[in-house]
Design a protein around this motif. Structure first.
Motif, PDB file in Angstrom:
ATOM      1  N   PHE A 235       0.819  -1.210   0.000  1.00  0.00           N
ATOM      2  CA  PHE A 235       0.000   0.000   0.000  1.00  0.00           C
ATOM      3  C   PHE A 235       0.854   1.263   0.000  1.00  0.00           C
ATOM      4  CE2 PHE A 235      -3.451  -2.715   2.067  1.00  0.00           C
ATOM      5  CZ  PHE A 235      -4.131  -2.872   0.872  1.00  0.00           C
ATOM      6  N   GLN A 236       2.032   1.176   0.589  1.00  0.00           N
ATOM      7  CA  GLN A 236       2.934   2.328   0.550  1.00  0.00           C
ATOM      8  C   GLN A 236       3.354   2.634  -0.886  1.00  0.00           C
ATOM      9  OE1 GLN A 236       3.720   4.551   2.554  1.00  0.00           O
ATOM     10  NE2 GLN A 236       5.767   5.356   2.160  1.00  0.00           N
ATOM     11  N   VAL A 237       3.608   1.573  -1.654  1.00  0.00           N
ATOM     12  CA  VAL A 237       3.990   1.746  -3.062  1.00  0.00           C
ATOM     13  C   VAL A 237       2.787   2.208  -3.883  1.00  0.00           C
ATOM     14  CG1 VAL A 237       4.803   0.563  -5.137  1.00  0.00           C
ATOM     15  CG2 VAL A 237       5.851   0.064  -2.904  1.00  0.00           C
ATOM     16  N   ARG A 238       1.628   1.536  -3.690  1.00  0.00           N
ATOM     17  CA  ARG A 238       0.445   1.859  -4.474  1.00  0.00           C
ATOM     18  C   ARG A 238      -0.075   3.277  -4.204  1.00  0.00           C
ATOM     19  NH1 ARG A 238      -2.832  -1.998  -6.759  1.00  0.00           N
ATOM     20  NH2 ARG A 238      -3.938  -0.123  -7.468  1.00  0.00           N
ATOM     21  N   SER A 239       0.135   3.767  -2.976  1.00  0.00           N
ATOM     22  CA  SER A 239      -0.358   5.100  -2.619  1.00  0.00           C
ATOM     23  C   SER A 239       0.684   6.193  -2.855  1.00  0.00           C
ATOM     24  CB  SER A 239      -0.784   5.117  -1.150  1.00  0.00           C
ATOM     25  OG  SER A 239       0.336   4.926  -0.293  1.00  0.00           O
ATOM     26  N   HIS A 240       1.809   5.804  -3.472  1.00  0.00           N
ATOM     27  CA  HIS A 240       2.890   6.755  -3.768  1.00  0.00           C
ATOM     28  C   HIS A 240       3.411   7.448  -2.505  1.00  0.00           C
ATOM     29  CE1 HIS A 240       1.936   6.164  -7.990  1.00  0.00           C
ATOM     30  NE2 HIS A 240       0.680   6.480  -7.739  1.00  0.00           N
ATOM     31  N   GLY A 241       3.567   6.643  -1.448  1.00  0.00           N
ATOM     32  CA  GLY A 241       4.175   7.146  -0.220  1.00  0.00           C
ATOM     33  C   GLY A 241       3.219   7.785   0.771  1.00  0.00           C
ATOM     34  N   VAL A 242       1.932   7.813   0.452  1.00  0.00           N
ATOM     35  CA  VAL A 242       0.967   8.480   1.339  1.00  0.00           C
ATOM     36  C   VAL A 242       0.615   7.597   2.542  1.00  0.00           C
ATOM     37  CG1 VAL A 242      -1.373   9.434   1.510  1.00  0.00           C
ATOM     38  CG2 VAL A 242       0.013   9.842  -0.536  1.00  0.00           C
ATOM     39  N   PHE A 243       0.624   6.294   2.364  1.00  0.00           N
ATOM     40  CA  PHE A 243       0.130   5.383   3.389  1.00  0.00           C
ATOM     41  C   PHE A 243       0.853   5.561   4.721  1.00  0.00           C
ATOM     42  CE2 PHE A 243      -0.038   1.346   5.678  1.00  0.00           C
ATOM     43  CZ  PHE A 243      -1.395   1.106   5.700  1.00  0.00           C
ATOM     44  N   LEU A 244       2.151   5.706   4.707  1.00  0.00           N
ATOM     45  CA  LEU A 244       2.925   5.777   5.949  1.00  0.00           C
ATOM     46  C   LEU A 244       3.202   7.204   6.407  1.00  0.00           C
ATOM     47  CD1 LEU A 244       5.543   2.883   5.558  1.00  0.00           C
ATOM     48  CD2 LEU A 244       3.492   2.936   6.977  1.00  0.00           C
ATOM     49  N   ASN A 245       2.533   8.185   5.808  1.00  0.00           N
ATOM     50  CA  ASN A 245       2.777   9.536   6.322  1.00  0.00           C
ATOM     51  C   ASN A 245       2.060   9.712   7.663  1.00  0.00           C
ATOM     52  OD1 ASN A 245       0.108  10.510   6.048  1.00  0.00           O
ATOM     53  ND2 ASN A 245       0.472  11.227   3.969  1.00  0.00           N
TER      54      ASN A 245
END
Length: 312
Positions: A27-37
């Motif tokens: 999900f971090q990759v699919r969301s372009h880094g948004v998931f773990l912000n």
């Protein structure tokens, strides 16, 4: 090496942990880094305790050999009861105590009827699901009551920790999880729960009060569900009669997938699918698939562990 592998197979929750890590990376990759912000993680951790506390209660009950389909309805009834009492002038502590006692009473009824009349808990709690949900609507009068403005919500919903990452509800969740773990692993009652759910005739023959154990587990399950519902109501600011619908099935799925890890998996999937712009209708499919996968994987791992033991 063989001992290490055997230890891993005997702890199926580790498989859930590995799956959780893989999903986070995906999900971090699919969301372009948004998931773990920070903002997104704050949102996930903010609602995790509500489902997590229900899952803990359901897990305890499942270990004892029973399960409860009424947790979603109790999730709504407890805070609704508390809110109505506060509107009538009850102070928050007394209203909270009354709500928790109402939850405990429902758990007692579930356990007593199930054991006294030898009815499958599926049937008993299915009936209670409808009864408690109906009571929630009746108590509310059809309209959600307004919560008083002077509630100590800071004790349950305020953000704390580095960068205000956690809500106070998360600390309550962690405390309950730790106490539950200690109870199951370090106390006689925890051993009684596992023995009762493991092989009831043997537990009864050993003198364990299996009926009382199960009733207490039913009560713990209901109390944790009611407390979790209160957390959600204080976070939302309104005791809606519809909250908790469908939660009973998610709680069972969480318990099957590993309790707290299972709850985290569900919240990660829910959030990750949204951020990845995947059709939300796939959410229930994913939960169903993971539930079946967890059961199959756990069965396979147990067989492998026994095989290693026989070889050693």
């Amino acid at each position: 090496m063989k001992r290490l592998f055997k230890t891993y197979l005997e702890k199926p929750e580790l498989a859930g942990l590995i799956l959780l890590v893989l999903l986070i990376v995906l999900f971090q990759v699919r969301s372009h880094g948004v998931f773990l912000n920070q903002d997104n993680l704050r949102g996930i951790l903010g609602i995790l305790p509500e489902a997590g506390l229900v899952a803990i209660g359901v897990t305890i009950l499942m270990i004892s050999g029973e399960f409860d389909l009424s947790v979603g309805s109790v999730f709504a009834l407890m805070p609704m009861t508390m809110a109505v009492l506060m509107v009538q002038g009850w102070p928050f502590p007394l209203a909270l105590l009354a709500g928790l006692l109402a939850s405990a009473a429902i758990g007692f009824i579930n356990g007593y009827v199930t054991i006294r009349f030898a009815i499958p808990s599926f049937i008993t709690t299915l009936g209670m699901l409808f009864m408690a949900r109906s009571l929630t609507v009746v108590v509310s009068g059809g309209f959600p009551p307004l919560l008083p403005a002077d509630l100590p919500t800071w004790l349950f919903t305020s953000f704390v920790g580095p960068g205000n990452m956690f809500r106070m509800s998360f600390l309550w969740f962690v405390a309950v999880a730790v106490l539950t773990s200690l109870m199951l692993s370090r106390t006689n009652f925890g051993n009684w729960i596992k023995a009762t759910g493991g092989f009831l005739p043997a537990a009864a023959a050993m003198g364990i009060p299996t009926a009382r154990v199960k009733i207490v587990c039913f009560m713990l399950c209901s109390v944790l569900s009611g407390f979790a519902g209160m957390l959600q109501v204080l976070r939302l600011g309104s005791p809606l009669p519809s909250i908790g619908e469908g939660m009973e099935l998610q709680a069972v799925a969480s318990a099957v997938m590993g309790g707290i890890i299972g709850t985290t998996l569900i919240r990660v999937i829910d959030n990750g699918l949204v951020l990845s712009h995947v059709d939300a209708n796939w959410f229930k499919f994913a939960i169903g698939f993971l539930t079946i996968f967890a059961v199959v994987a756990n069965a396979w791992m147990r067989k492998r562990a026994k095989a290693i033991k026989m070889e050693g």
